[in-house]
Design a protein around this motif. Structure first.
Motif, PDB file in Angstrom:
ATOM      1  N   ASP A 144       0.813  -1.210   0.000  1.00  0.00           N
ATOM      2  CA  ASP A 144       0.000   0.000   0.000  1.00  0.00           C
ATOM      3  C   ASP A 144       0.852   1.268   0.000  1.00  0.00           C
ATOM      4  O   ASP A 144       0.314   2.371  -0.148  1.00  0.00           O
ATOM      5  CB  ASP A 144      -0.945   0.019   1.202  1.00  0.00           C
ATOM      6  CG  ASP A 144      -2.100  -0.954   1.040  1.00  0.00           C
ATOM      7  OD1 ASP A 144      -2.285  -1.470  -0.077  1.00  0.00           O
ATOM      8  OD2 ASP A 144      -2.809  -1.212   2.031  1.00  0.00           O
ATOM      9  N   SER A 145       2.156   1.131   0.166  1.00  0.00           N
ATOM     10  CA  SER A 145       3.035   2.294   0.062  1.00  0.00           C
ATOM     11  C   SER A 145       3.102   2.807  -1.371  1.00  0.00           C
ATOM     12  O   SER A 145       3.464   3.964  -1.611  1.00  0.00           O
ATOM     13  CB  SER A 145       4.444   1.955   0.559  1.00  0.00           C
ATOM     14  OG  SER A 145       5.023   0.923  -0.231  1.00  0.00           O
ATOM     15  N   ILE A 146       2.770   1.949  -2.341  1.00  0.00           N
ATOM     16  CA  ILE A 146       2.625   2.384  -3.726  1.00  0.00           C
ATOM     17  C   ILE A 146       1.254   3.047  -3.863  1.00  0.00           C
ATOM     18  O   ILE A 146       0.256   2.561  -3.345  1.00  0.00           O
ATOM     19  CB  ILE A 146       2.751   1.191  -4.688  1.00  0.00           C
ATOM     20  CG1 ILE A 146       4.131   0.546  -4.541  1.00  0.00           C
ATOM     21  CG2 ILE A 146       2.533   1.631  -6.131  1.00  0.00           C
ATOM     22  CD1 ILE A 146       4.306  -0.725  -5.344  1.00  0.00           C
ATOM     23  N   ASP A 147       1.205   4.161  -4.548  1.00  0.00           N
ATOM     24  CA  ASP A 147      -0.017   4.958  -4.621  1.00  0.00           C
ATOM     25  C   ASP A 147      -0.986   4.357  -5.648  1.00  0.00           C
ATOM     26  O   ASP A 147      -0.953   4.710  -6.825  1.00  0.00           O
ATOM     27  CB  ASP A 147       0.346   6.400  -4.998  1.00  0.00           C
ATOM     28  CG  ASP A 147      -0.864   7.306  -5.078  1.00  0.00           C
ATOM     29  OD1 ASP A 147      -1.895   6.958  -4.463  1.00  0.00           O
ATOM     30  OD2 ASP A 147      -0.792   8.348  -5.748  1.00  0.00           O
ATOM     31  N   TRP A 148      -1.877   3.481  -5.181  1.00  0.00           N
ATOM     32  CA  TRP A 148      -2.816   2.812  -6.081  1.00  0.00           C
ATOM     33  C   TRP A 148      -4.054   3.646  -6.363  1.00  0.00           C
ATOM     34  O   TRP A 148      -4.800   3.344  -7.288  1.00  0.00           O
ATOM     35  CB  TRP A 148      -3.225   1.464  -5.496  1.00  0.00           C
ATOM     36  CG  TRP A 148      -2.077   0.531  -5.274  1.00  0.00           C
ATOM     37  CD1 TRP A 148      -1.560   0.118  -4.089  1.00  0.00           C
ATOM     38  CD2 TRP A 148      -1.281  -0.118  -6.282  1.00  0.00           C
ATOM     39  NE1 TRP A 148      -0.498  -0.735  -4.273  1.00  0.00           N
ATOM     40  CE2 TRP A 148      -0.312  -0.896  -5.612  1.00  0.00           C
ATOM     41  CE3 TRP A 148      -1.291  -0.109  -7.679  1.00  0.00           C
ATOM     42  CZ2 TRP A 148       0.634  -1.659  -6.306  1.00  0.00           C
ATOM     43  CZ3 TRP A 148      -0.362  -0.865  -8.362  1.00  0.00           C
ATOM     44  CH2 TRP A 148       0.587  -1.627  -7.679  1.00  0.00           C
ATOM     45  N   GLY A 149      -4.329   4.667  -5.568  1.00  0.00           N
ATOM     46  CA  GLY A 149      -5.440   5.559  -5.842  1.00  0.00           C
ATOM     47  C   GLY A 149      -6.788   5.024  -5.401  1.00  0.00           C
ATOM     48  O   GLY A 149      -6.901   3.991  -4.751  1.00  0.00           O
ATOM     49  N   TRP A 150      -7.845   5.761  -5.792  1.00  0.00           N
ATOM     50  CA  TRP A 150      -9.205   5.408  -5.393  1.00  0.00           C
ATOM     51  C   TRP A 150      -9.659   4.095  -6.017  1.00  0.00           C
ATOM     52  O   TRP A 150     -10.459   3.362  -5.438  1.00  0.00           O
ATOM     53  CB  TRP A 150     -10.173   6.525  -5.806  1.00  0.00           C
ATOM     54  CG  TRP A 150     -10.001   7.782  -5.022  1.00  0.00           C
ATOM     55  CD1 TRP A 150      -9.280   7.954  -3.873  1.00  0.00           C
ATOM     56  CD2 TRP A 150     -10.569   9.052  -5.331  1.00  0.00           C
ATOM     57  NE1 TRP A 150      -9.358   9.244  -3.441  1.00  0.00           N
ATOM     58  CE2 TRP A 150     -10.142   9.961  -4.316  1.00  0.00           C
ATOM     59  CE3 TRP A 150     -11.366   9.540  -6.350  1.00  0.00           C
ATOM     60  CZ2 TRP A 150     -10.506  11.301  -4.315  1.00  0.00           C
ATOM     61  CZ3 TRP A 150     -11.736  10.871  -6.338  1.00  0.00           C
ATOM     62  CH2 TRP A 150     -11.308  11.732  -5.334  1.00  0.00           C
ATOM     63  N   PHE A 151      -9.181   3.794  -7.210  1.00  0.00           N
ATOM     64  CA  PHE A 151      -9.582   2.565  -7.890  1.00  0.00           C
ATOM     65  C   PHE A 151      -8.600   1.434  -7.570  1.00  0.00           C
ATOM     66  O   PHE A 151      -8.284   0.614  -8.448  1.00  0.00           O
ATOM     67  CB  PHE A 151      -9.645   2.790  -9.400  1.00  0.00           C
ATOM     68  CG  PHE A 151     -10.784   3.669  -9.847  1.00  0.00           C
ATOM     69  CD1 PHE A 151     -12.082   3.191  -9.863  1.00  0.00           C
ATOM     70  CD2 PHE A 151     -10.552   4.970 -10.248  1.00  0.00           C
ATOM     71  CE1 PHE A 151     -13.132   3.996 -10.274  1.00  0.00           C
ATOM     72  CE2 PHE A 151     -11.589   5.781 -10.665  1.00  0.00           C
ATOM     73  CZ  PHE A 151     -12.891   5.301 -10.672  1.00  0.00           C
ATOM     74  N   PHE A 152      -8.141   1.358  -6.316  1.00  0.00           N
ATOM     75  CA  PHE A 152      -7.148   0.365  -5.937  1.00  0.00           C
ATOM     76  C   PHE A 152      -7.631  -1.065  -6.223  1.00  0.00           C
ATOM     77  O   PHE A 152      -6.826  -1.954  -6.495  1.00  0.00           O
ATOM     78  CB  PHE A 152      -6.793   0.502  -4.457  1.00  0.00           C
ATOM     79  CG  PHE A 152      -7.941   0.274  -3.518  1.00  0.00           C
ATOM     80  CD1 PHE A 152      -8.223  -0.989  -3.020  1.00  0.00           C
ATOM     81  CD2 PHE A 152      -8.743   1.332  -3.131  1.00  0.00           C
ATOM     82  CE1 PHE A 152      -9.290  -1.203  -2.161  1.00  0.00           C
ATOM     83  CE2 PHE A 152      -9.820   1.133  -2.273  1.00  0.00           C
ATOM     84  CZ  PHE A 152     -10.086  -0.141  -1.786  1.00  0.00           C
ATOM     85  N   PHE A 153      -8.939  -1.274  -6.144  1.00  0.00           N
ATOM     86  CA  PHE A 153      -9.479  -2.608  -6.412  1.00  0.00           C
ATOM     87  C   PHE A 153      -9.326  -2.982  -7.882  1.00  0.00           C
ATOM     88  O   PHE A 153      -9.450  -4.154  -8.241  1.00  0.00           O
ATOM     89  CB  PHE A 153     -10.963  -2.662  -6.008  1.00  0.00           C
ATOM     90  CG  PHE A 153     -11.803  -1.559  -6.581  1.00  0.00           C
ATOM     91  CD1 PHE A 153     -12.425  -1.710  -7.813  1.00  0.00           C
ATOM     92  CD2 PHE A 153     -11.963  -0.363  -5.890  1.00  0.00           C
ATOM     93  CE1 PHE A 153     -13.195  -0.695  -8.344  1.00  0.00           C
ATOM     94  CE2 PHE A 153     -12.736   0.658  -6.420  1.00  0.00           C
ATOM     95  CZ  PHE A 153     -13.342   0.500  -7.651  1.00  0.00           C
ATOM     96  N   LEU A 154      -9.042  -2.013  -8.746  1.00  0.00           N
ATOM     97  CA  LEU A 154      -8.726  -2.286 -10.146  1.00  0.00           C
ATOM     98  C   LEU A 154      -7.234  -2.155 -10.432  1.00  0.00           C
ATOM     99  O   LEU A 154      -6.656  -2.973 -11.157  1.00  0.00           O
ATOM    100  CB  LEU A 154      -9.503  -1.328 -11.066  1.00  0.00           C
ATOM    101  CG  LEU A 154     -11.014  -1.527 -11.177  1.00  0.00           C
ATOM    102  CD1 LEU A 154     -11.626  -0.448 -12.057  1.00  0.00           C
ATOM    103  CD2 LEU A 154     -11.338  -2.894 -11.750  1.00  0.00           C
ATOM    104  N   THR A 155      -6.606  -1.095  -9.870  1.00  0.00           N
ATOM    105  CA  THR A 155      -5.200  -0.844 -10.203  1.00  0.00           C
ATOM    106  C   THR A 155      -4.277  -1.949  -9.687  1.00  0.00           C
ATOM    107  O   THR A 155      -3.314  -2.315 -10.363  1.00  0.00           O
ATOM    108  CB  THR A 155      -4.750   0.512  -9.631  1.00  0.00           C
ATOM    109  OG1 THR A 155      -5.085   0.581  -8.232  1.00  0.00           O
ATOM    110  CG2 THR A 155      -5.427   1.663 -10.351  1.00  0.00           C
ATOM    111  N   LYS A 156      -4.564  -2.479  -8.509  1.00  0.00           N
ATOM    112  CA  LYS A 156      -3.705  -3.542  -7.969  1.00  0.00           C
ATOM    113  C   LYS A 156      -3.711  -4.789  -8.840  1.00  0.00           C
ATOM    114  O   LYS A 156      -2.648  -5.271  -9.247  1.00  0.00           O
ATOM    115  CB  LYS A 156      -4.129  -3.874  -6.531  1.00  0.00           C
ATOM    116  CG  LYS A 156      -3.628  -2.892  -5.491  1.00  0.00           C
ATOM    117  CD  LYS A 156      -3.993  -3.383  -4.092  1.00  0.00           C
ATOM    118  CE  LYS A 156      -3.406  -2.488  -3.019  1.00  0.00           C
ATOM    119  NZ  LYS A 156      -3.716  -2.985  -1.655  1.00  0.00           N
TER     120      LYS A 156
END
Length: 608
Positions: free
Chosen positions: A353-365
């Motif tokens: 989570d130290s990487i900035d995945w943003g609001w769409f983290f459930f998609l970006t990850k």
């Protein structure tokens, strides 16, 4: 596709365009420059705030990190211990015990030949000083001068160079007979381990709180201040992620004891970490064992110094006894696989989570995880983006199939719809009622054509985020002239793509807006050809807007990362192929070439 469906698609596409243009042209304003306040009424690290929030039964203000006389010391000529591994090089200053010089061997500032390797930490006394250190906050029976500080000259007790296989130990004994030692080691990547100990030969019991601290003088030189990227504080406390930009530090509570100092203290019950994150690099303090501790984010306005720290519980050290403490320091590149290993193998809580995945983290990850795997298989990140596009289109194929099948059915119903419009005349309510009855009878969903576009928007933004923030896309080549998928296409139509003897306009130039490269032009063409699967709208205003849309997107996305434009071209190509084949399968044969020919030969519709 009826006018209602076209209006919905048009509204979605225009909303998408407006959002993109707004974010590009109007990023959030830069942080205001705050006036200097009166200096804090305490000894500090060249004006930095004191250690606060020591983990004890109540919040305390412990001894300062170093004395004010530190500003008079000659840091430039202080003795140093070299740091040299296969991935980093730098040095440790024995004056203060600072890890303040560190460069990353695997990364360079630019793609230019001879470019310098990336420098992460900077020694004190230089502009933009940025460093880490470990120490003890004085408690019972101890004063500030009894614990190590900025003017402490440590001695090298063991080792001569810090490497993956050779740790070093530095030591200092105070006037009371307490001996402090720090044993530093580093792994094959970017993780330092610091084992601190204090041996009490003073003849009386003392109390101390071990801590680690990161200090940054002023804002980073390369601070992006871009809406899609977080830079500043990043911390994890018992599973809760905290992110604060540098301008947010002045929103922290003002310290009642120190003028111009703002700090936010967080009590951690079990596990966590705290640090500073840049675009691609990061420094993070990680207590080595689970248990209670406190973190603090501190800003000293007078000296413009940012700090974050982790303070462990206070230790009672009896006469003749020795106390130990351990903490880790991550200082390096935000490589997904490396950080994942520290999380899964070494137990650093939610370190990814130290990487900035943003609001769409459930998609970006998951999108990045698949992209990283494809890159490992194909050996080229550009090919991985194209393969990812294929996978996404395959995943959404059932939805696309229903959509394009419905569009084909709508084409078959077009004569009946025209007849209903003619019969209804100006009676809009009657027309709508009869159209809905026809759709129900023929089992057609008029909005089905919008679903692929609506699904595409969050995927596009997620991939945009992934390409912009992840290190793996930085300086990743594709083929030919595309040497960096995280940067815009460097070719330019203004110099005929390199045939004319002058360079393309600089990105900050106004001419850069019309300096289209090969990839943006291909994007516009692919989007325009895809439109030709469908006849132009009957409404002339809609026809003009749809006609201009590919070229608007071409200019608008011309300055975006090449990797994102490659994705868009691949997506348009696959979408065209899917739609063409599905519509033919359902009996409708799109006259693509006829529509293209007509678009060049017909007169422009009159706008009434």
């Amino acid at each position: 596709m009826d006018d209602q469906n076209k209006n919905l698609i048009l509204a979605s596409a225009l909303s998408f365009a407006v959002i993109l243009i707004w974010f590009v042209l109007f990023p959030p304003p830069e942080a205001p420059v705050t006036p200097d306040a009166a200096p804090a009424a305490t000894a500090q690290v060249e004006g930095a705030a004191p250690i606060t929030g020591a983990a004890s039964s109540a919040r305390t203000t412990a001894a300062p990190a170093a004395s004010a006389q530190a500003a008079d010391l000659d840091f430039a000529n202080a003795p140093r211990v070299a740091i040299e591994t296969s991935r980093v090089k730098g040095s440790l200053s024995l004056l203060g015990g600072y890890i303040d010089e560190l460069a990353l061997k695997d990364y360079r500032d630019t793609l230019d030949t001879g470019s310098e390797i990336v420098s992460l930490l900077t020694p004190r006394g230089h502009d933009g000083a940025y460093y880490a250190f470990f120490g003890w906050a004085a408690g019972q029976n101890l004063a500030a001068e009894d614990v190590p500080g900025a003017k402490t000259l440590w001695s090298l007790e063991n080792g001569d160079t810090l490497t993956e296989s050779t740790p070093i130990t530095i030591a200092w004994t105070n006037a009371k007979g307490l001996t402090f030692r720090v044993t530093l080691s580093i792994d094959e990547d970017y993780m330092f381990s610091a084992e601190q100990s204090v041996t009490n030969d003073s003849g009386e019991s003392v109390a101390l709180s071990p801590y680690g601290m990161l200090v940054r003088h002023g804002l980073p030189d390369n601070l992006k201040k871009f809406f899609i990227l977080h830079e500043g504080l990043v911390a994890m406390a018992d599973g809760t992620l905290t992110e604060a930009s540098y301008k947010d530090f002045t929103d922290f509570p003002a310290d009642n004891n120190y003028v111009g100092v703002y700090n936010e203290v967080t009590q951690v019950s079990e596990s966590g970490w705290t640090g500073f994150t840049d675009h691609y690099w990061m420094t993070t303090l990680i207590p080595a064992t689970d248990g209670p501790f406190s973190t603090a984010a501190i800003y000293s306005q007078a000296s413009d110094i940012y700090q974050t720290q982790a303070v462990l519980p206070r230790l009672e050290v009896g006469a003749g006894a020795t106390a130990t403490s351990a903490m880790k320091l991550f200082a390096g590149a935000k490589e997904w696989e490396t950080i994942r290993n520290y999380q899964n193998r070494d137990g650093v809580t939610k370190f990814l989570d130290s990487i900035d995945w943003g609001w769409f983290f459930f998609l970006t990850k998951p999108i990045f995880a698949v992209l990283h795997w494809l890159n490992g298989v194909l050996g080229n990140m550009g090919l991985a983006i194209i393969a990812l596009t294929l996978l996404l289109k395959a995943l959404l194929f059932p939805l696309a199939y229903k959509s394009y099948a419905s569009m084909a059915k709508m084409k078959e119903l077009q004569p009946q719809l025209e007849k209903l419009k003619k019969d209804a005349g100006d009676d809009k309510a009657k027309l709508q009622q009869e159209m809905m009855a026809l759709y129900k009878k023929e089992k057609v969903n008029p909005a089905a054509g919008c679903l692929p576009i609506l699904m595409q928007i969050p995927i596009f933004f997620s991939l945009y985020k992934v390409i912009f923030v992840t290190l793996e896309l930085r300086h990743a080549p594709f083929y030919g002239w595309i040497r960096d998928l995280s940067a815009p296409d460097p070719s330019s139509i203004l110099n005929l793509f390199g045939l004319l003897p002058f360079a393309a306009p600089a990105p900050e130039s106004l001419l850069a807006i019309i300096s289209l490269g090969v990839l943006p032009i291909l994007l516009g063409i692919s989007m325009w050809v895809q439109q030709k699967l469908n006849p132009a709208p009957t409404d002339p205003v809609q026809a003009q807007i749809f006609g201009w849309m590919p070229w608007v997107f071409m200019f608008m996305l011309g300055g975006f990362a090449s990797g994102l434009v490659i994705y868009w071209i691949a997506n348009n190509t696959i979408t065209f192929t899917q739609q063409y084949l599905i519509m033919r399968h359902h009996g409708y044969k799109p006259d693509v070439f006829g529509n293209i020919k007509q678009s060049f030969s017909r007169k422009k519709p009159e706008v009434k």
